[in-house]
Scaffold this active site. Structure first.
Site, PDB file in Angstrom:
ATOM      1  N   HIS A 194     -10.320   7.436  12.378  1.00 18.82           N
ATOM      2  CA  HIS A 194      -8.783   7.022  11.579  1.00 18.82           C
ATOM      3  C   HIS A 194      -8.863   7.782  10.063  1.00 18.82           C
ATOM      4  O   HIS A 194      -7.920   8.188   9.630  1.00 18.82           O
ATOM      5  CB  HIS A 194      -9.074   5.634  11.466  1.00 18.82           C
ATOM      6  CG  HIS A 194      -7.855   5.008  10.666  1.00 18.82           C
ATOM      7  ND1 HIS A 194      -7.697   4.985   9.641  1.00 18.82           N
ATOM      8  CD2 HIS A 194      -6.541   4.368  11.170  1.00 18.82           C
ATOM      9  CE1 HIS A 194      -6.559   4.369   8.981  1.00 18.82           C
ATOM     10  NE2 HIS A 194      -5.801   4.169   9.970  1.00 18.82           N
ATOM     11  N   HIS A 236     -13.318  -0.954   5.585  1.00 16.73           N
ATOM     12  CA  HIS A 236     -11.873  -1.049   5.624  1.00 16.73           C
ATOM     13  C   HIS A 236     -11.279  -0.467   4.483  1.00 16.73           C
ATOM     14  O   HIS A 236     -10.215   0.202   4.113  1.00 16.73           O
ATOM     15  CB  HIS A 236     -11.174  -2.478   5.801  1.00 16.73           C
ATOM     16  CG  HIS A 236     -11.472  -2.970   7.235  1.00 16.73           C
ATOM     17  ND1 HIS A 236     -10.920  -2.563   8.144  1.00 16.73           N
ATOM     18  CD2 HIS A 236     -12.245  -4.149   7.675  1.00 16.73           C
ATOM     19  CE1 HIS A 236     -11.352  -3.139   9.300  1.00 16.73           C
ATOM     20  NE2 HIS A 236     -12.275  -3.985   8.858  1.00 16.73           N
ATOM     21  N   ALA A 265     -12.606   1.622   2.498  1.00 13.67           N
ATOM     22  CA  ALA A 265     -12.939   3.226   2.451  1.00 13.67           C
ATOM     23  C   ALA A 265     -11.604   3.789   2.905  1.00 13.67           C
ATOM     24  O   ALA A 265     -11.200   4.579   2.332  1.00 13.67           O
ATOM     25  CB  ALA A 265     -14.020   3.347   3.378  1.00 13.67           C
ATOM     26  N   ASP A 266     -11.136   3.350   3.848  1.00 12.10           N
ATOM     27  CA  ASP A 266      -9.769   3.872   4.462  1.00 12.10           C
ATOM     28  C   ASP A 266      -8.651   3.756   3.395  1.00 12.10           C
ATOM     29  O   ASP A 266      -7.952   4.841   3.045  1.00 12.10           O
ATOM     30  CB  ASP A 266      -9.264   3.250   5.822  1.00 12.10           C
ATOM     31  CG  ASP A 266     -10.137   3.939   6.952  1.00 12.10           C
ATOM     32  OD1 ASP A 266     -10.869   4.931   6.716  1.00 12.10           O
ATOM     33  OD2 ASP A 266     -10.137   3.255   7.838  1.00 12.10           O
ATOM     34  N   GLN A 267      -8.538   2.620   2.678  1.00 15.27           N
ATOM     35  CA  GLN A 267      -7.514   2.306   1.740  1.00 15.27           C
ATOM     36  C   GLN A 267      -7.521   3.215   0.681  1.00 15.27           C
ATOM     37  O   GLN A 267      -6.607   3.226  -0.069  1.00 15.27           O
ATOM     38  CB  GLN A 267      -7.626   0.808   1.749  1.00 15.27           C
ATOM     39  CG  GLN A 267      -7.151  -0.059   2.782  1.00 15.27           C
ATOM     40  CD  GLN A 267      -7.209  -1.338   2.207  1.00 15.27           C
ATOM     41  OE1 GLN A 267      -6.677  -1.893   1.410  1.00 15.27           O
ATOM     42  NE2 GLN A 267      -8.170  -2.243   3.154  1.00 15.27           N
ATOM     43  N   ASP A 282       0.843  -1.343   0.051  1.00 12.69           N
ATOM     44  CA  ASP A 282      -0.093   0.031  -0.032  1.00 12.69           C
ATOM     45  C   ASP A 282       0.845   1.048   0.034  1.00 12.69           C
ATOM     46  O   ASP A 282       0.243   2.185  -0.463  1.00 12.69           O
ATOM     47  CB  ASP A 282      -1.101  -0.034   1.560  1.00 12.69           C
ATOM     48  CG  ASP A 282      -2.218  -0.641   0.855  1.00 12.69           C
ATOM     49  OD1 ASP A 282      -2.401  -1.145  -0.207  1.00 12.69           O
ATOM     50  OD2 ASP A 282      -2.962  -0.734   1.957  1.00 12.69           O
TER      51      ASP A 282
END
Length: 366
Positions: A330, A306, A308-310, A121
């Site tokens: 976060h 998860h 969505a954050d990435q 990532d």
């Protein structure tokens, strides 16, 4: 070199304009974990912006750089010949000044079970807008807590990104569970043409695919088979089309298991993972993944929590909009940091608890 700091926005609506000077950014990592550091590394390279981050992982019980975070710093440093200070275990302050060179073949290793997908990532947003192919071979943990599993990365994240112009392949050569790690993956990204994100709705659910895996030590107890069977029975009971895509037993340094439920909708894909651990039955693992799917299925957001954050960094680069189930602290903290690198982005409340995050393409990649 001059410095500049970023300021957090309001609680309900966040909006920031582009920042054009190349002075040293002063960043505060006290409200977040390793994601803030990875985001800063990725955007520093893409935008050619140096930064200094203090209180790295400041909200964690053991702050500072752990092995996987140090590996991310070293990876970004190697990719662009950056000048870096504070790149050592336990360091709570890191400075990073991108260099001019770009390498196409990279290796990164984590001696522990630190996540290799989080290493991927770090480099993925950089490689997605690079002029030349990038290949990363990484070793460490492939199926560990607080990170996308290898199956999630391969069968959920990359297919979703492919629909938005990212040309990437992910090969799993060896699985690594906690605590020994020992997994190995290769990420290959070829020059891509990022398209604007348009993830406003997901459409009807078409099917759920099940991917179950366990170390060979658990073959006699049929752990992977039981994970898959229990998940299949549960989904069948909901009248959801379901297919067991794979049940595998693999040689690993540490005993472990993992499960992925991949939900394919008309316009998107979502994933729900769970890991085996001491005292947790195969059926418990299936129920953990199933519970996560149930929560998602009951709502209408197009991406799982998860994911969505990435997606935030790539959204900031390509522009577009993504509707998410909720705006976590976060995500708020990560958005604050993203804007410090020149992004024009906003998150506004929508129906229920959903938010829509919108961005215009970053000037560095227009």
């Amino acid at each position: 070199m001059s410095t500049r700091k970023y300021v957090r926005g309001g609680r309900n609506t966040f909006r920031w304009g582009g920042v054009e000077d190349k002075s040293m950014l002063e960043l505060d990592g006290s409200d977040g974990g390793g994601q803030l550091l990875r985001t800063a590394l990725s955007l520093a390279v893409v935008t050619d912006t140096p930064f200094r981050i203090e209180s790295v992982r400041g909200d964690r019980p053991t702050p500072g750089l752990a092995a996987q975070h140090l590996a991310a710093v070293n990876l970004a440093t190697t990719y662009c010949d950056a000048e870096t200070t504070g790149a050592e275990l336990g360091s709570e302050t890191v400075t990073f000044e991108p260099g001019d060179r770009r390498r196409s073949s990279l290796t990164a290793g984590i001696d522990t079970a630190g996540s290799v997908t989080l290493l991927c990532d770090t480099i993925l947003p950089i490689a997605a807008v690079a002029d030349d192919p990038v290949r990363l071979r990484a070793t460490g943990g492939t199926d560990v807590k607080w990170a996308p599993t290898a199956a999630y990365y391969r069968f959920v994240k990359l297919p979703l990104l492919a629909a938005h112009g990212v040309d990437a392949d992910f090969d799993l050569e060896a699985t690594g569970f906690y605590p020994a790690g020992g997994g190995e993956v290769t990420l290959t990204v070829t020059p891509s043409s990022l398209s604007r994100f348009a993830l406003d709705s997901r459409g009807d659910l078409e099917r759920v695919d099940i991917y179950a895996k366990a170390s060979t030590d658990l073959a006699e107890e049929e752990v992977a088979d039981r994970q898959a069977s229990h998940a299949e029975t549960r989904l069948d009971g909901m009248d959801i089309p379901v297919d067991v895509a794979s049940v595998d037993y693999v040689e690993t340094p540490s005993v472990g298991s993992s499960l992925l439920l991949r939900a394919t909708h008309e316009r998107t894909v979502a994933g729900f993972s769970a890991l085996g651990e001491r005292g947790r039955t195969a059926e418990d693992v299936a129920d953990a993944a199933g519970d996560a799917f149930d929560r998602f299925h009951a709502g209408n957001a197009p991406v799982d929590e998860h994911m969505a954050d990435q997606l935030l960094v790539l959204l900031a680069l390509s522009g577009g909009e993504i509707r998410i189930s909720r705006l976590t602290e976060h995500a708020r903290t990560n958005l604050d940091l993203i804007t410090a690198f020149g992004s024009d982005i906003e998150a506004t409340p929508g129906p229920g608890d959903t938010y829509t995050v919108r961005a215009t393409p970053h000037p560095a990649v227009r």
